[in-house]
Design a protein around this motif. Structure first.
Motif, PDB file in Angstrom:
ATOM      1  N   THR A  23      57.580 -41.512 -28.552  1.00  0.00           N
ATOM      2  CA  THR A  23      57.468 -41.579 -27.344  1.00  0.00           C
ATOM      3  C   THR A  23      58.400 -40.046 -26.847  1.00  0.00           C
ATOM      4  N   LEU A  24      58.707 -39.460 -27.206  1.00  0.00           N
ATOM      5  CA  LEU A  24      59.429 -37.787 -27.010  1.00  0.00           C
ATOM      6  C   LEU A  24      58.231 -37.280 -27.300  1.00  0.00           C
ATOM      7  N   ILE A  25      57.416 -37.469 -28.014  1.00  0.00           N
ATOM      8  CA  ILE A  25      56.495 -36.573 -28.534  1.00  0.00           C
ATOM      9  C   ILE A  25      55.240 -36.572 -27.138  1.00  0.00           C
ATOM     10  N   ARG A  26      55.134 -37.666 -27.032  1.00  0.00           N
ATOM     11  CA  ARG A  26      54.187 -38.122 -25.691  1.00  0.00           C
ATOM     12  C   ARG A  26      54.855 -37.520 -24.525  1.00  0.00           C
ATOM     13  N   ALA A  27      55.810 -37.600 -24.554  1.00  0.00           N
ATOM     14  CA  ALA A  27      57.278 -36.769 -22.969  1.00  0.00           C
ATOM     15  C   ALA A  27      56.688 -35.705 -23.023  1.00  0.00           C
ATOM     16  N   ALA A  28      56.843 -34.695 -24.308  1.00  0.00           N
ATOM     17  CA  ALA A  28      56.455 -33.638 -24.471  1.00  0.00           C
ATOM     18  C   ALA A  28      55.485 -32.980 -24.288  1.00  0.00           C
ATOM     19  N   VAL A  29      54.076 -33.930 -24.992  1.00  0.00           N
ATOM     20  CA  VAL A  29      52.654 -32.968 -24.497  1.00  0.00           C
ATOM     21  C   VAL A  29      52.057 -33.749 -23.566  1.00  0.00           C
ATOM     22  N   SER A  30      52.684 -33.825 -22.528  1.00  0.00           N
ATOM     23  CA  SER A  30      52.355 -34.025 -21.137  1.00  0.00           C
ATOM     24  C   SER A  30      53.384 -33.396 -20.471  1.00  0.00           C
ATOM     25  N   GLY A  31      55.022 -33.314 -20.429  1.00  0.00           N
ATOM     26  CA  GLY A  31      54.980 -32.411 -20.010  1.00  0.00           C
ATOM     27  C   GLY A  31      55.921 -33.348 -18.520  1.00  0.00           C
ATOM     28  N   GLY A  80      64.276 -28.655 -34.607  1.00  0.00           N
ATOM     29  CA  GLY A  80      62.881 -28.404 -35.465  1.00  0.00           C
ATOM     30  C   GLY A  80      61.770 -27.741 -35.040  1.00  0.00           C
ATOM     31  N   GLY A  81      62.002 -27.217 -33.740  1.00  0.00           N
ATOM     32  CA  GLY A  81      61.542 -26.588 -33.404  1.00  0.00           C
ATOM     33  C   GLY A  81      60.175 -27.261 -32.778  1.00  0.00           C
ATOM     34  N   LEU A  82      60.109 -28.356 -32.098  1.00  0.00           N
ATOM     35  CA  LEU A  82      59.027 -28.495 -31.976  1.00  0.00           C
ATOM     36  C   LEU A  82      59.151 -29.394 -30.435  1.00  0.00           C
ATOM     37  N   LEU A  83      60.116 -28.954 -29.497  1.00  0.00           N
ATOM     38  CA  LEU A  83      59.860 -29.563 -28.138  1.00  0.00           C
ATOM     39  C   LEU A  83      61.554 -28.528 -27.718  1.00  0.00           C
ATOM     40  N   SER A  84      61.127 -28.629 -26.410  1.00  0.00           N
ATOM     41  CA  SER A  84      62.171 -27.537 -25.838  1.00  0.00           C
ATOM     42  C   SER A  84      62.346 -28.340 -24.499  1.00  0.00           C
ATOM     43  N   ALA A 121      68.921 -33.065  -8.228  1.00  0.00           N
ATOM     44  CA  ALA A 121      69.506 -31.796  -7.604  1.00  0.00           C
ATOM     45  C   ALA A 121      68.904 -31.241  -9.045  1.00  0.00           C
ATOM     46  N   ASN A 122      68.628 -31.371 -10.135  1.00  0.00           N
ATOM     47  CA  ASN A 122      68.046 -30.563 -11.240  1.00  0.00           C
ATOM     48  C   ASN A 122      67.169 -31.755 -11.905  1.00  0.00           C
ATOM     49  N   ASP A 123      66.222 -31.709 -11.841  1.00  0.00           N
ATOM     50  CA  ASP A 123      65.010 -32.146 -13.062  1.00  0.00           C
ATOM     51  C   ASP A 123      64.119 -31.203 -13.489  1.00  0.00           C
ATOM     52  N   TYR A 124      64.526 -31.936 -15.082  1.00  0.00           N
ATOM     53  CA  TYR A 124      64.511 -31.471 -16.788  1.00  0.00           C
ATOM     54  C   TYR A 124      63.401 -32.388 -17.155  1.00  0.00           C
ATOM     55  N   THR A 125      62.461 -31.201 -17.043  1.00  0.00           N
ATOM     56  CA  THR A 125      60.830 -31.457 -18.511  1.00  0.00           C
ATOM     57  C   THR A 125      60.825 -31.512 -20.044  1.00  0.00           C
ATOM     58  N   PHE A 126      60.322 -32.437 -20.128  1.00  0.00           N
ATOM     59  CA  PHE A 126      59.710 -31.266 -21.714  1.00  0.00           C
ATOM     60  C   PHE A 126      58.667 -30.782 -22.029  1.00  0.00           C
ATOM     61  N   ARG A 127      59.072 -29.959 -23.340  1.00  0.00           N
ATOM     62  CA  ARG A 127      57.830 -29.361 -23.307  1.00  0.00           C
ATOM     63  C   ARG A 127      57.739 -29.126 -24.523  1.00  0.00           C
ATOM     64  N   ALA A 128      56.369 -29.552 -24.943  1.00  0.00           N
ATOM     65  CA  ALA A 128      55.932 -29.350 -26.537  1.00  0.00           C
ATOM     66  C   ALA A 128      55.786 -27.751 -27.033  1.00  0.00           C
ATOM     67  N   ALA A 129      55.944 -27.396 -28.298  1.00  0.00           N
ATOM     68  CA  ALA A 129      55.879 -26.239 -28.854  1.00  0.00           C
ATOM     69  C   ALA A 129      54.593 -26.520 -29.322  1.00  0.00           C
ATOM     70  N   GLN A 130      53.865 -25.563 -29.815  1.00  0.00           N
ATOM     71  CA  GLN A 130      52.112 -25.212 -29.396  1.00  0.00           C
ATOM     72  C   GLN A 130      52.053 -26.006 -31.254  1.00  0.00           C
ATOM     73  N   GLN A 131      53.078 -26.188 -32.339  1.00  0.00           N
ATOM     74  CA  GLN A 131      53.068 -26.971 -33.430  1.00  0.00           C
ATOM     75  C   GLN A 131      52.672 -28.458 -33.248  1.00  0.00           C
ATOM     76  N   LEU A 132      53.654 -28.785 -32.384  1.00  0.00           N
ATOM     77  CA  LEU A 132      53.347 -30.459 -31.914  1.00  0.00           C
ATOM     78  C   LEU A 132      52.348 -30.906 -31.828  1.00  0.00           C
ATOM     79  N   ARG A 133      51.891 -29.807 -30.854  1.00  0.00           N
ATOM     80  CA  ARG A 133      50.608 -30.083 -30.265  1.00  0.00           C
ATOM     81  C   ARG A 133      49.266 -29.935 -31.432  1.00  0.00           C
ATOM     82  N   ASP A 134      49.266 -29.444 -32.248  1.00  0.00           N
ATOM     83  CA  ASP A 134      48.851 -29.094 -33.474  1.00  0.00           C
ATOM     84  C   ASP A 134      48.859 -29.879 -34.181  1.00  0.00           C
TER      85      ASP A 134
END
Length: 279
Positions: A23-31, A80-84, A121-134
């Motif tokens: 679920t979190l990997i999907r969230a990161a890939v889709s932002g 693990g360096g996969l998402l932020s 007031a705050n909006d947090y979004t996931f971002r995938a590292a390139q390694q995760l996308r690969d």
């Protein structure tokens, strides 16, 4: 499973990941936004046939109880360096990236950040590292065999309309902003029900095939919903209190399951995107 960390070579296959990790990997890939992620996790659990998952959205209390579990998974993936996670302030651009450590841990530990709130007031979004996308993009967006499904050109206009509705962010079938009209006011009893059953026809194949989930959204101030089983669709849509509303996001809507999303991408989205019209 152990910590996922591409830097140490610990790279599990998609099917060995937990549903929370997927679920979190999907969230990161889709932002995707952090708020609402637990509801997405609940749907993924339900579609996977996990026991004890209700046929509805989670309540706020249920979401709060799941925060520590999801926060731990998110923290592990971030370490693990996969998402932020990116913090966005309204009207102020992208904002700051929260790396591993106490700032990120604090954000993930706060239940309010995981629960949908349109006035936050705050909006947090996931971002995938390139390694995760690969490593996992092919699993998030799988290529599937669609030979058993009709081609876009073989679908009726009404079926295409339902598919496009499910692909859109609102996905509303009924209500003031839905794709379906309400039954004519002069119809009563069996005639009204027959009209509704005919309107339902183009949707039923996709629901029975497990490609689309139908939901009733009763309130525009929350993301609460209940799943409408296929055998209850006729009765549910016959209720004016369920289908008739002037409020945005209130009524009956539809979403692709993960299986449905895969078929949509591989079989039908090309036909829609090449024309952007139903006829």
């Amino acid at each position: 499973m152990g910590a996922v960390d591409l830097r140490t070579g610990q790279v599990p296959t998609w099917n060995t990941l937990s549903i929370a990790e997927q679920t979190l990997i999907r969230a990161a890939v889709s932002g995707a936004r952090l708020a609402g992620t637990i509801q997405t996790y609940g749907a993924a659990m339900r579609w996977a046939g996990m026991p004890g998952v209700p046929p509805r959205s989670y309540t706020d209390d249920e979401q709060c109880r799941l925060v520590p579990q999801l926060a731990d998974v998110a923290m592990t993936l971030a370490t693990g360096g996969l998402l932020s996670i990116v913090r966005r302030r309204h009207l102020r651009g992208e904002g700051e990236v929260l790396l591993s450590g106490e700032p990120l841990r604090h954000v993930l530990a706060e239940p309010a950040n995981w629960i949908w709130n349109p006035s936050s007031a705050n909006d947090y979004t996931f971002r995938a590292a390139q390694q995760l996308r690969d490593r996992w993009s092919a699993d998030v967006y799988p290529v599937v065999d669609t030979a058993d499904f009709p081609a876009w050109e073989q679908l009726s206009r009404e079926q295409r309309e339902v598919l496009v509705c499910a692909a859109e962010s609102s996905g509303m079938l009924t209500g003031a902003f839905g794709i379906w009209t309400d039954p004519p006011s002069e119809l009563q009893g069996a005639d009204r029900q027959a009209w509704i059953e005919e309107q339902l026809g183009p949707l039923l194949f996709f629901v029975r095939a497990g490609l689309i989930e139908v939901r009733h959204f009763p309130d525009d101030s929350s993301d609460a919903y209940s799943v409408v089983p296929v055998d209850a669709l006729g009765q549910t849509l016959a209720d004016p209190a369920v289908r008739e509303s002037e409020d945005w996001g209130v009524g009956v809507g539809c979403v692709f399951t993960y299986d449905g999303l895969a078929v949509w991408r591989n079989a039908w989205s090309g036909g829609w995107n090449s024309r952007l019209r139903l006829d």
